[in-house]
Design an enzyme around this catalytic site. Sequence first.
Site, PDB file in Angstrom:
ATOM      1  N   CYS A 174       0.575  -0.385   5.765  1.00  0.00           N
ATOM      2  CA  CYS A 174      -0.618  -1.363   6.168  1.00  0.00           C
ATOM      3  C   CYS A 174      -0.612  -2.731   5.347  1.00  0.00           C
ATOM      4  O   CYS A 174      -1.632  -2.818   4.406  1.00  0.00           O
ATOM      5  CB  CYS A 174      -1.900  -0.387   5.882  1.00  0.00           C
ATOM      6  SG  CYS A 174      -1.846   1.567   6.284  1.00  0.00           S
ATOM      7  N   ALA A 175       0.015  -3.592   5.904  1.00  0.00           N
ATOM      8  CA  ALA A 175       0.552  -4.685   5.151  1.00  0.00           C
ATOM      9  C   ALA A 175      -0.425  -5.740   5.134  1.00  0.00           C
ATOM     10  O   ALA A 175      -0.417  -6.422   4.163  1.00  0.00           O
ATOM     11  CB  ALA A 175       2.120  -5.109   5.448  1.00  0.00           C
ATOM     12  N   ALA A 176      -0.982  -6.228   6.245  1.00  0.00           N
ATOM     13  CA  ALA A 176      -2.063  -7.285   6.451  1.00  0.00           C
ATOM     14  C   ALA A 176      -2.879  -7.509   5.334  1.00  0.00           C
ATOM     15  O   ALA A 176      -3.491  -6.174   4.853  1.00  0.00           O
ATOM     16  CB  ALA A 176      -2.533  -7.323   7.756  1.00  0.00           C
ATOM     17  N   PRO A 177      -3.191  -8.722   4.727  1.00  0.00           N
ATOM     18  CA  PRO A 177      -2.912  -9.918   5.228  1.00  0.00           C
ATOM     19  C   PRO A 177      -1.595 -10.300   4.706  1.00  0.00           C
ATOM     20  O   PRO A 177      -0.975 -11.173   5.003  1.00  0.00           O
ATOM     21  CB  PRO A 177      -4.068 -10.700   4.641  1.00  0.00           C
ATOM     22  CG  PRO A 177      -4.581 -10.117   3.319  1.00  0.00           C
ATOM     23  CD  PRO A 177      -4.560  -8.513   3.821  1.00  0.00           C
ATOM     24  N   SER A 179      -0.341 -10.314   0.807  1.00  0.00           N
ATOM     25  CA  SER A 179       0.128 -10.873  -0.382  1.00  0.00           C
ATOM     26  C   SER A 179       0.934  -9.851  -1.148  1.00  0.00           C
ATOM     27  O   SER A 179       1.750 -10.123  -1.902  1.00  0.00           O
ATOM     28  CB  SER A 179      -1.327 -10.919  -1.292  1.00  0.00           C
ATOM     29  OG  SER A 179      -2.032  -9.753  -0.784  1.00  0.00           O
ATOM     30  N   LYS A 180       0.740  -8.500  -0.700  1.00  0.00           N
ATOM     31  CA  LYS A 180       1.465  -7.679  -1.689  1.00  0.00           C
ATOM     32  C   LYS A 180       3.099  -7.283  -0.960  1.00  0.00           C
ATOM     33  O   LYS A 180       4.016  -7.358  -1.539  1.00  0.00           O
ATOM     34  CB  LYS A 180       0.915  -6.116  -1.462  1.00  0.00           C
ATOM     35  CG  LYS A 180      -0.291  -5.722  -1.942  1.00  0.00           C
ATOM     36  CD  LYS A 180      -1.011  -4.552  -1.856  1.00  0.00           C
ATOM     37  CE  LYS A 180      -2.401  -4.238  -2.249  1.00  0.00           C
ATOM     38  NZ  LYS A 180      -3.352  -5.185  -1.586  1.00  0.00           N
ATOM     39  N   ASP A 208       1.559  -3.501  10.443  1.00  0.00           N
ATOM     40  CA  ASP A 208       0.152  -3.323  10.381  1.00  0.00           C
ATOM     41  C   ASP A 208      -0.273  -2.793  11.986  1.00  0.00           C
ATOM     42  O   ASP A 208       0.311  -3.259  12.675  1.00  0.00           O
ATOM     43  CB  ASP A 208      -0.584  -4.731  10.204  1.00  0.00           C
ATOM     44  CG  ASP A 208      -2.189  -4.373   9.847  1.00  0.00           C
ATOM     45  OD1 ASP A 208      -2.424  -4.388   8.455  1.00  0.00           O
ATOM     46  OD2 ASP A 208      -2.869  -4.633  10.572  1.00  0.00           O
ATOM     47  N   ASP A 235       0.536   2.269  14.549  1.00  0.00           N
ATOM     48  CA  ASP A 235      -0.378   2.879  13.866  1.00  0.00           C
ATOM     49  C   ASP A 235       0.572   3.411  12.881  1.00  0.00           C
ATOM     50  O   ASP A 235       1.471   4.313  12.892  1.00  0.00           O
ATOM     51  CB  ASP A 235      -0.989   3.973  14.808  1.00  0.00           C
ATOM     52  CG  ASP A 235      -2.037   4.934  13.974  1.00  0.00           C
ATOM     53  OD1 ASP A 235      -1.909   4.922  12.698  1.00  0.00           O
ATOM     54  OD2 ASP A 235      -2.681   5.519  14.712  1.00  0.00           O
ATOM     55  N   CYS A 328      -9.086   0.231  -2.446  1.00  0.00           N
ATOM     56  CA  CYS A 328      -9.722  -0.455  -3.469  1.00  0.00           C
ATOM     57  C   CYS A 328     -11.441   0.099  -3.317  1.00  0.00           C
ATOM     58  O   CYS A 328     -12.252  -0.574  -2.742  1.00  0.00           O
ATOM     59  CB  CYS A 328     -10.065  -1.992  -2.671  1.00  0.00           C
ATOM     60  SG  CYS A 328     -10.137  -2.151  -1.212  1.00  0.00           S
TER      61      CYS A 328
END
Length: 736
Positions: A174-177, A179-180, A208, A235, A328
């Site tokens: 689940c990569a977006a946006p 930064s990681k 994503d 997904d 988060c």
Amino acid sequence: MVKKRGKGPKGQKSGGRDDPAWARTDVIERGRMRNERLEKYYKAQNILPDDEWESFLETMRNPLPTTFRVAGSRQAAQLLNDIIKDVHVPHLGGVVFEGEAVSPPQQIPWYPDGLAWQFNVAKKVVRKSPEFKKFHSFLVFETEVGNVSRQEAVSMLPPLFLEVEPHHRVIDMCAAPGSKTAQLLEALHAQDTITSSSIPSGLLIANDSEYKRTHLLIHQSARLPSPALMVTNLDASIFPAIKIPSEQMTFPAHTKARVAAKRQYQLMFDRILCDVPCSGDGTLRKNPGIWKHWSPMDGNGLHSLQLRILQRAMRMLKKGGRIVYSTCSFNPVENEAVVAAALRSITGFELIDMSNHLPGLVYRPGLTSWKPTVSKEINTNFATYQDYLQSLDEAQRGSSKMLESHWPPSAEEAENLHLSRCFRIYPHLQDTGGFFIAILQRKPPAKPAVSTSSSSESKRHADAIEGTDKSDVKKPKLDVNAQAGQPEEAATEEPEDGEEELPEEAVAEPALTMEVDQAESKPSSEPKIRFKKGKTAEGASAHFKENPYTFIAPDDPIVQACIDNFDLSADFPSANMLVRNPVGDTVRSLYMVNDIVKDVIQHNDYARIRLMTAGTKVFGKQEGTEAKREGTETHFRVLAEGLPVVLPFVGPKAIVHADFAALKILMEAYYPLTSGFADPFRSTIEAKPNGSYVVRFQPGQLGTSTLAHELVLPIWKSNVSLTLMLDKRAKRCGRR
């Protein structure tokens, strides 16, 4: 990752990150930053001792400090970090604004090599203080050119716990946006130098589910172009099996002939990041709108999706591999409950102790007990799922969204699962946002014992290698027994893995490769969603309009022209060049990928895996009438973004050396005349035929400006002028 809320008028999403009201700091006055349900719910969870509660709430009402990390290759990052530490920080050390001393930036104590910084000053100080205004301009410039990443401190943590190495096969689910993703990419490129990039043998897939957000990923990754990167739009909870060719040529004597004859196997990953969608109450300091609408039912609703994503990751992990699961959110239903349910449903995994991995990080251990609420009014009176079910009539049981996995395991099981090894980051501990991290490892393979297997056991191993479970396809879409709350132990499994016999787990037959969860058994309290054969595959490729990927032969005239013009060495990976356009269209760009990315592209339908981009551009067609009029042998030039990748292979014929003065001329004018340069650069470049070249600018000083290290950039030589082949933004930044 904050889960976006529902859709507003005309299909527009409201309440999410794209909602202007969501991100504004003046949406709610400080005195109204309260939510009775939030306080009641988290006090019931005992997430903190009573003496820390007020400090916790007070900190969450304060805006976040500014945090950033120095990005790029280790050598370049260390060089820039020294400039920040030795030049800028001392200059900010004695600043006084409106009679009060202002603290300078400080290094984040737990970030490796001191490459992350934090400073907490009011916006009016940044706007009006000359010293901080200058430092802010410096940060903006370095961010634009990709040397600095503005990133929340807790967001930097998950990639650090993964400990990615250049040979690892990695997926950010689940990569977006992004930064990681950028951090993971930097870890893959740990062997890069200041001027040139390595070609890692590993792989990073950044995925994503939202199409528009994948373009953010591509933009972020452009700061560190990599032949090892792929971006997909799928997904994460039903991420498909990816096929790669067999890497094994010999097989044990007991291996069945049909297994040894297979040539494709499932790509298994060494490292997986699951930064899953969540309710996001850990971001209250930057998203104050959450104070108004927070509800514990958000976490309850996301629990099932989060669990499916983690379970899918577990089935794609190699033995000995590592998963980092993060949110988060403070909510244990989204955190420890998901981790516990995943560990109970799939055996062979464990939470590992990494408490000493980042000295200086202050955190609290994971919870071992919690009280889920069954309503937004914070009803936490049901100690077990069975107690809750008994309070419902038949109709209510059928419509309830609560699952057995929302509730905690027994105290003994929680201890055996080592839930306390999870990390809980609270805002008041180190002036950050809130975060949760769990590090799971798939237990390394045991040395195989020599024994004769029964026929049924041999069949099980063969099915594992095949990677199919035909009975799974025939199950009903809704598992009725799951709603009835059958014992979870009945649903546990160990992910089938052919790695003991083969290097990778085999993939299913084409009609089944997109099966939602191959050989999957979820916790019995969760409804199982099943797809028919081919349904997912069709859905994944529907309306996918990206250009196809086509590898071109090493002896293709375009590739050969590039090899000749840039004097490329014999070990240049000419077989790994591809184009992204339909057959017959004019080739405008050449991309380069590494070997594993090439295998993935060649053995998988790009539309089925919704491949948005792969590798990095290295050569581009020189457009315009000028290039055509000059009649050069080839119109292809090396691109600035791909130059670090190509540079190790470029021969002396295509390289020109120049000084800082020549760089200054090229930065200040778009088409400076060759006659305006000084020797020896002038005579050298005038003697060369028109075309694309690589210039090595040597360190030096010119007036008050200093070039601290060698800079390598592409140029285009015309009859009487030169052009520095950088985009306008990069040139604009370079003039500062």
